[in-house]
Enzyme design. Structure first.
Site, PDB file in Angstrom:
ATOM      1  N   TYR A  45       8.307 -27.967  56.910  1.00 62.11           N
ATOM      2  CA  TYR A  45       9.052 -29.228  56.738  1.00 62.11           C
ATOM      3  C   TYR A  45      10.057 -29.377  57.859  1.00 62.11           C
ATOM      4  O   TYR A  45      10.787 -28.431  58.166  1.00 62.11           O
ATOM      5  CB  TYR A  45       9.801 -29.231  55.397  1.00 62.11           C
ATOM      6  CG  TYR A  45       9.184 -30.168  54.392  1.00 62.11           C
ATOM      7  CD1 TYR A  45       8.923 -31.489  54.740  1.00 62.11           C
ATOM      8  CD2 TYR A  45       8.886 -29.754  53.101  1.00 62.11           C
ATOM      9  CE1 TYR A  45       8.357 -32.364  53.828  1.00 62.11           C
ATOM     10  CE2 TYR A  45       8.318 -30.620  52.178  1.00 62.11           C
ATOM     11  CZ  TYR A  45       8.060 -31.932  52.555  1.00 62.11           C
ATOM     12  OH  TYR A  45       7.499 -32.797  51.665  1.00 62.11           O
ATOM     13  N   GLU A  47      12.060 -32.690  58.524  1.00 62.77           N
ATOM     14  CA  GLU A  47      12.676 -34.024  58.588  1.00 62.77           C
ATOM     15  C   GLU A  47      13.787 -34.038  59.616  1.00 62.77           C
ATOM     16  O   GLU A  47      14.621 -33.128  59.655  1.00 62.77           O
ATOM     17  CB  GLU A  47      13.269 -34.427  57.233  1.00 62.77           C
ATOM     18  CG  GLU A  47      12.256 -35.058  56.309  1.00 62.77           C
ATOM     19  CD  GLU A  47      11.835 -34.114  55.219  1.00 62.77           C
ATOM     20  OE1 GLU A  47      11.774 -32.901  55.501  1.00 62.77           O
ATOM     21  OE2 GLU A  47      11.584 -34.592  54.099  1.00 62.77           O
ATOM     22  N   ASP A 215       1.073 -53.427  71.538  1.00 66.40           N
ATOM     23  CA  ASP A 215       0.322 -52.443  70.745  1.00 66.40           C
ATOM     24  C   ASP A 215      -0.931 -52.121  71.566  1.00 66.40           C
ATOM     25  O   ASP A 215      -1.905 -52.865  71.560  1.00 66.40           O
ATOM     26  CB  ASP A 215      -0.039 -53.040  69.383  1.00 66.40           C
ATOM     27  CG  ASP A 215      -0.920 -52.100  68.562  1.00 66.40           C
ATOM     28  OD1 ASP A 215      -1.417 -51.099  69.116  1.00 66.40           O
ATOM     29  OD2 ASP A 215      -1.124 -52.381  67.365  1.00 66.40           O
ATOM     30  N   THR A 242      -2.039 -45.664  68.956  1.00 60.82           N
ATOM     31  CA  THR A 242      -2.564 -44.509  68.236  1.00 60.82           C
ATOM     32  C   THR A 242      -2.825 -43.439  69.299  1.00 60.82           C
ATOM     33  O   THR A 242      -2.820 -43.736  70.494  1.00 60.82           O
ATOM     34  CB  THR A 242      -3.880 -44.838  67.511  1.00 60.82           C
ATOM     35  OG1 THR A 242      -4.759 -45.464  68.447  1.00 60.82           O
ATOM     36  CG2 THR A 242      -3.650 -45.739  66.321  1.00 60.82           C
ATOM     37  N   LYS A 245      -7.698 -42.709  70.262  1.00 63.25           N
ATOM     38  CA  LYS A 245      -8.766 -43.559  70.814  1.00 63.25           C
ATOM     39  C   LYS A 245      -9.036 -43.108  72.258  1.00 63.25           C
ATOM     40  O   LYS A 245      -9.440 -41.968  72.461  1.00 63.25           O
ATOM     41  CB  LYS A 245      -8.362 -45.026  70.691  1.00 63.25           C
ATOM     42  CG  LYS A 245      -8.190 -45.468  69.225  1.00 63.25           C
ATOM     43  CD  LYS A 245      -7.939 -46.947  69.089  1.00 63.25           C
ATOM     44  CE  LYS A 245      -7.928 -47.407  67.644  1.00 63.25           C
ATOM     45  NZ  LYS A 245      -6.606 -47.382  67.017  1.00 63.25           N
ATOM     46  N   ARG A 251      -5.757 -37.817  65.287  1.00 61.18           N
ATOM     47  CA  ARG A 251      -5.533 -39.090  64.604  1.00 61.18           C
ATOM     48  C   ARG A 251      -4.037 -39.234  64.308  1.00 61.18           C
ATOM     49  O   ARG A 251      -3.466 -38.410  63.598  1.00 61.18           O
ATOM     50  CB  ARG A 251      -6.336 -39.037  63.304  1.00 61.18           C
ATOM     51  CG  ARG A 251      -6.608 -40.308  62.599  1.00 61.18           C
ATOM     52  CD  ARG A 251      -7.870 -40.162  61.782  1.00 61.18           C
ATOM     53  NE  ARG A 251      -9.013 -40.152  62.685  1.00 61.18           N
ATOM     54  CZ  ARG A 251      -9.542 -41.242  63.246  1.00 61.18           C
ATOM     55  NH1 ARG A 251      -9.050 -42.434  62.964  1.00 61.18           N
ATOM     56  NH2 ARG A 251     -10.543 -41.164  64.081  1.00 61.18           N
TER      57      ARG A 251
HETATM   58  N1  DSN Z   1      -9.290 -49.196  63.161  1.00 64.86           N
HETATM   59  C1  DSN Z   1      -8.887 -49.400  64.532  1.00 64.86           C
HETATM   60  C2  DSN Z   1      -9.995 -49.922  65.362  1.00 64.86           C
HETATM   61  O1  DSN Z   1     -11.118 -49.575  65.101  1.00 64.86           O
HETATM   62  O2  DSN Z   1      -9.758 -50.663  66.298  1.00 64.86           O
HETATM   63  C3  DSN Z   1      -7.688 -50.222  64.654  1.00 64.86           C
HETATM   64  O3  DSN Z   1      -6.762 -49.778  63.743  1.00 64.86           O
END
Ligand code: DSN
Length: 458
Positions: A45, A47, A215, A242, A245, A251
């Protein structure tokens, strides 16, 4: 006896190895990233935050020596503090940011935290229409943020580019507090300079600061590699992403900020754009999240370290080259592509215009031969989210496995064959029954090629 969960994980390894991942938001992480995720850090933990002072300018050895933070609420942080400092410092270096928050559990959490850091309930956000390629968290009525804030959507123009004129008109007609550029189905490189100018004009008109947010979840890896414009260089205050990707990490989510980095535990922080790094830290914890996932933050640090290496630039260039080749090969075979092609890793095909079939049956039919992509709505799509007329695909994952231009041609051939076989079918079961032989042959071809390119970490 082996837990069934591990049997299923083994089966997933087979599925990943024997097929090709064309979903543009997925990738295959390296073994070191997998190891960090599966480490004992999950037991801890933490925080709060590590020390930030002077972080971005420090060599990594010094980060590892640095004294422990006063910003944590539990003991035993010796290692965790240093790991999170590495994640933050590497993220800042990758994106030329003043500060980074590596704690968001996902991109959606990252976006929510940014809204919460800056806005009051009822404030207005100008963001891209979901139906034109925007994201659920950019104003879809099914989300919590859409119930708290008022989203005003802008769209794309007839060339598939952002409709900057519409964006400007809406920014000057509505008293917005946040202007957001981001998407999950958009194939061009945004004109960030123009967007920043629109923000400046809107600030003059409304007499208050407007948060400029990007974003970049889909293209973060391309930005990190320097082959896609970085919004932070054009006056954007915040960039969310994120980490799984094109960036090829675990993730999770990440927030990059520009401005003064302050103490995340100081009580009062003036709501100014200059203070956005600290406002965002407070909005992530304790604002919207509890204990950070330090095993995931460690894996993010490992992935950021990988992305800082020269090989990652080569990888990112190949992603785009493969996407452009695949797009051209598809067009040669009658596929109609949104925006006419791609400038990044992502392709959106209009299956209705191309072969008079819907995206969902095509997605399922390709699944049968081991090619995975997703059905996706097109601008103004009457089929909605459940029976859209488009499909979205991309090249980050297959490029990680080492596929190149020759294999892009092969994928386009398979896609054409299945599209033609699908014509006239409404139900996948009927398609599967009538074309069992062709499906079997194509499945074998896909498997044979896939096994020549091993999945990292398997
Ligand atoms: N689920 C993602 C995508 O496939 O683009 C976006 O959050």
């Amino acid at each position: 006896m082996k837990d069934l969960v591990f049997d299923l994980i083994d089966q997933e390894k087979v599925r990943q190895s024997e097929g090709l991942e064309l979903i543009p938001s997925e990738n295959y992480v390296s073994k070191p990233v997998l190891e960090a995720m599966g480490s004992v850090l999950t037991n801890k933990y933490s925080e709060g935050y590590p020390n930030f002072d002077g972080l971005t300018d420090w060599p990594e050895e010094k980060i590892a020596e640095e004294k422990l933070s006063n910003y944590r609420y539990y003991g035993g942080q010796t290692n965790v503090d240093r790991i999170e400092r590495l994640a933050i410092a590497r993220a800042c270096k990758l994106f030329n940011a003043d500060h980074a928050n590596a704690q968001p559990h996902s991109g959606a959490n990252a976006n929510e935290a940014v809204y919460y850091s800056w806005l009051n309930p009822g404030d207005q956000i100008l963001a891209m229409n979901l139906g034109h390629g925007g994201h659920l968290t950019h104003g879809s009525p099914v989300t919590r943020s859409a119930k708290i804030y008022k989203f005003i959507p802008y769209g794309t123009d007839k060339n598939g580019d952002l409709d900057y004129d519409e964006m400007e008109r809406l920014a000057l007609e509505n008293d917005i507090k946040l202007l957001l550029v981001g998407y999950s189905a958009f194939m061009k490189i945004p004109n960030f300079k123009r967007v920043a100018e629109i923000r400046d004009k809107a600030e003059k008109k409304w007499g208050h600061e407007i948060l400029l947010m990007a974003d970049m979840a889909h293209v973060a890896g391309l930005i990190a590699a320097g082959i896609h414009d970085n919004p932070l260089k054009f006056g954007f205050n915040v960039m969310t992403t994120t980490t799984h990707k094109t960036l090829r990490g675990p993730r999770g989510g990440l927030i990059l900020t520009m401005g003064n980095v302050g103490s995340p535990i100081k009580k009062v922080e003036e709501k100014t754009l200059a203070n956005i790094p600290t406002l965002v830290d407070k909005a992530v914890f304790p604002g919207t999240q509890g204990g950070p996932l330090e095993h995931i933050i460690a894996a993010k640090a490992v992935a950021f370290g990988e992305a800082l290496k020269p090989e990652f630039k080569t990888y990112a260039k190949k992603i785009v080259k493969n996407a452009k080749t695949l797009a051209e090969e598809l067009k040669k075979r009658g596929f109609v592509l949104q925006g006419g092609g791609t400038e990044n890793h992502l392709i959106l095909a209009d299956m209705k215009k191309s072969f008079n079939i819907n995206g969902k049956i095509y997605e399922k039919a390709l699944d049968l031969i081991g090619l995975t992509l997703n059905a996706n709505a097109l601008p103004g799509d009457k089929g909605g989210a459940f029976k859209p007329n488009g499909v979205r695909l991309g090249t980050p994952a297959i490029t990680t496995r080492g596929l190149g231009e020759k294999e892009m041609v092969k994928i386009a051939e398979w896609m054409e064959k299945i599209a033609k076989l699908c014509q006239g079918y409404e139900k996948i079961r009927d398609f599967e029954k009538d074309h069992a032989e062709e499906i079997k042959t194509l499945r074998e071809e896909v498997k044979t090629l896939s096994l020549k390119f091993p999945v990292p970490g398997i």
